[in-house]
Scaffold this motif. Sequence first.
Motif, mmCIF file in Angstrom:
data_model
loop_
_atom_site.group_PDB
_atom_site.id
_atom_site.type_symbol
_atom_site.label_atom_id
_atom_site.label_comp_id
_atom_site.label_asym_id
_atom_site.label_seq_id
_atom_site.Cartn_x
_atom_site.Cartn_y
_atom_site.Cartn_z
ATOM 1 N N TYR A 113 -38.281 16.381 -2.925
ATOM 2 C CA TYR A 113 -39.565 16.953 -2.503
ATOM 3 C C TYR A 113 -39.433 17.910 -1.316
ATOM 4 N N PHE A 114 -38.238 18.058 -0.789
ATOM 5 C CA PHE A 114 -38.049 19.091 0.235
ATOM 6 C C PHE A 114 -38.283 20.488 -0.359
ATOM 7 N N LYS A 115 -38.067 20.614 -1.661
ATOM 8 C CA LYS A 115 -38.356 21.902 -2.320
ATOM 9 C C LYS A 115 -39.860 22.189 -2.266
ATOM 10 N N ASP A 116 -40.656 21.124 -2.390
ATOM 11 C CA ASP A 116 -42.111 21.314 -2.305
ATOM 12 C C ASP A 116 -42.526 21.648 -0.872
ATOM 13 N N LEU A 117 -41.861 21.005 0.088
ATOM 14 C CA LEU A 117 -42.224 21.246 1.487
ATOM 15 C C LEU A 117 -41.893 22.672 1.925
ATOM 16 N N THR A 118 -40.824 23.233 1.350
ATOM 17 C CA THR A 118 -40.399 24.579 1.759
ATOM 18 C C THR A 118 -40.864 25.656 0.782
ATOM 19 N N GLY A 119 -41.192 25.240 -0.441
ATOM 20 C CA GLY A 119 -41.581 26.219 -1.453
ATOM 21 C C GLY A 119 -40.408 26.938 -2.076
ATOM 22 N N CYS A 120 -39.202 26.452 -1.835
ATOM 23 C CA CYS A 120 -38.029 27.094 -2.431
ATOM 24 C C CYS A 120 -36.887 26.077 -2.550
ATOM 25 N N ALA A 121 -35.915 26.418 -3.388
ATOM 26 C CA ALA A 121 -34.752 25.542 -3.569
ATOM 27 C C ALA A 121 -33.593 25.959 -2.680
ATOM 28 N N VAL A 122 -33.596 27.224 -2.285
ATOM 29 C CA VAL A 122 -32.503 27.728 -1.450
ATOM 30 C C VAL A 122 -33.028 28.806 -0.514
ATOM 31 N N ALA A 123 -32.479 28.838 0.677
ATOM 32 C CA ALA A 123 -32.861 29.859 1.654
ATOM 33 C C ALA A 123 -31.598 30.314 2.374
ATOM 34 N N GLU A 124 -31.670 31.504 2.915
ATOM 35 C CA GLU A 124 -30.543 32.021 3.682
ATOM 36 C C GLU A 124 -31.000 32.176 5.129
ATOM 37 N N GLU A 125 -30.167 31.740 6.041
ATOM 38 C CA GLU A 125 -30.517 31.839 7.461
ATOM 39 C C GLU A 125 -29.411 32.592 8.197
#
Lengths: 132, 81
Positions: free
Chosen positions: B10-22
């Motif tokens: 459910y972290f995908k729901d919290l962030t709205g994405c499956a992967v991010a680049e920082e």
Amino acid sequence: MKRELTITSGPLDEAALALGRERSTKAGAVIVFLGVVRDEENSVPISILEYEAFEGMARHQFTKIFDQVETRWPIESIRLIHRIGAVGTGEASLWVEVMAPHRGEAFAACQFTIDEMKRVVPIWKKPVPVAS
Amino acid sequence: MKVKVFFYSYFKDLTGCAVAEEIISENAKIADLMNQLYARFPKLTAMANSTLIAVGVEYQGRSYVLREGDEVSLFPPVQGG
């Protein structure tokens, strides 16, 4: 110690798994554990559990668990299957077989494997409520 | 330097994405990355105490020093079986 790990979106065929058992004359104990999806989660009726895995890490963590099992008990073999995707109520999501010379070490190794899995193997489940 | 961050369950729901680049500074620790992520994805903050963190396929703590190309994964407590 022989080891076999399967993470699959397919069904669990218990009969086929039993047929595939390679018995050893050194193993006086063969135990099989099934983890089965109950029909409710936190008192809410459900139709399925949706399992998700971070598969690469899950495989790595299972390997580390098996390494610890091998160090701690004289286990002949361990086979473990975990399903991912949709698993219906009453169906098995987890199947673990441990063969060892004696039952004590077989039960202990099986318990340890499942306890550790629930602590470190990145698999999650999402209950899908029964449609009202 | 850049690191990829993967979200599971459910972290995908919290962030709205499956992967991010920082983009992080040299010698940044996971703790620094987490602060950036909490600013970018505020809903993750509520899970701060129970978030599990991996780099590659190993768990790491917040003092781990990140390197270029690291793949970081964030997820809630596991629930296999």
